[in-house]
Scaffold this motif. Sequence first.
Motif: not given
Length: 271
Positions: A91, A95, A98, A111-112, A115, A120, A123-124, A129-130, A134
Amino acid sequence: MVESERFARLKGPATLWVVAAVHGDAARLGRLHAALAPQLRRGDRLIYTGNLIGIGGDTLATFEEMLAFRRWFLARPAAIVSDFIYLRGAQEEMWSKLLQLHFAPNPRDVLDWLIAQGAGATLAAYGGSAAEGHAASREGAVSLARWTAALRAAQNARPGHAALLTGVKRAAFTDPAAVLVVHSGLDPDKRLAEQKDAFWWDTKGFSRLAARGTPFEGFARIVRGFDRSAPGLVEAGATLTLDGGCGRGGPLLALGLRPDGHIVATLSSDA
């Protein structure tokens, strides 16, 4: 020679305490810390095996709990910074990737995947957010770089968060060689200094090592703190898996080891 900036080399710990993957479960981390604190003695070392964040937990509260306990731990008599060790897990690696998404040749696909693997929640936690990722990737590299910079700024705005992640180690081991602690994987066909990303991805290699029954670079005990199947505490040959499924509905586990790898204590957040 194993590089010191990548690995934690431990000389003569009284007891080596190892904490399994947390996955953002701040409440269980707090309960484990409460159980662990009375057990700690002068000279003890504490290792978190990675995946402190991710999956679906409360990233910010988990970091705050970790940082508060770190301050308490290091305020103990004779404690030093190198007694407190945080390993890079899958994890933490994701990160980091990302935050560098603007360098990826196919950022939307990356990214997909991140997540889907549990990034995710982190990120949140830092306001992203994804969908935003995008949208930025469709606009081009400059827009995507701005988006990742905003995430990094949000992380930096939380005192101690970035520093904690910057100080992660790939693995920890006692010197002389007796105990090796890793996140999840290990390639038994490569030397310790050659493992690279095997520590967080080569789980099958760790299983092969368990089945071999022969020592890896002289270590009497090889410990990992994350296994997707969350089997609890499992000993197989020289290997030891410690994962009760924290962040996935199970307890957070920890154990105490003597310098020779002998188990002297086990703890659970749900005991």
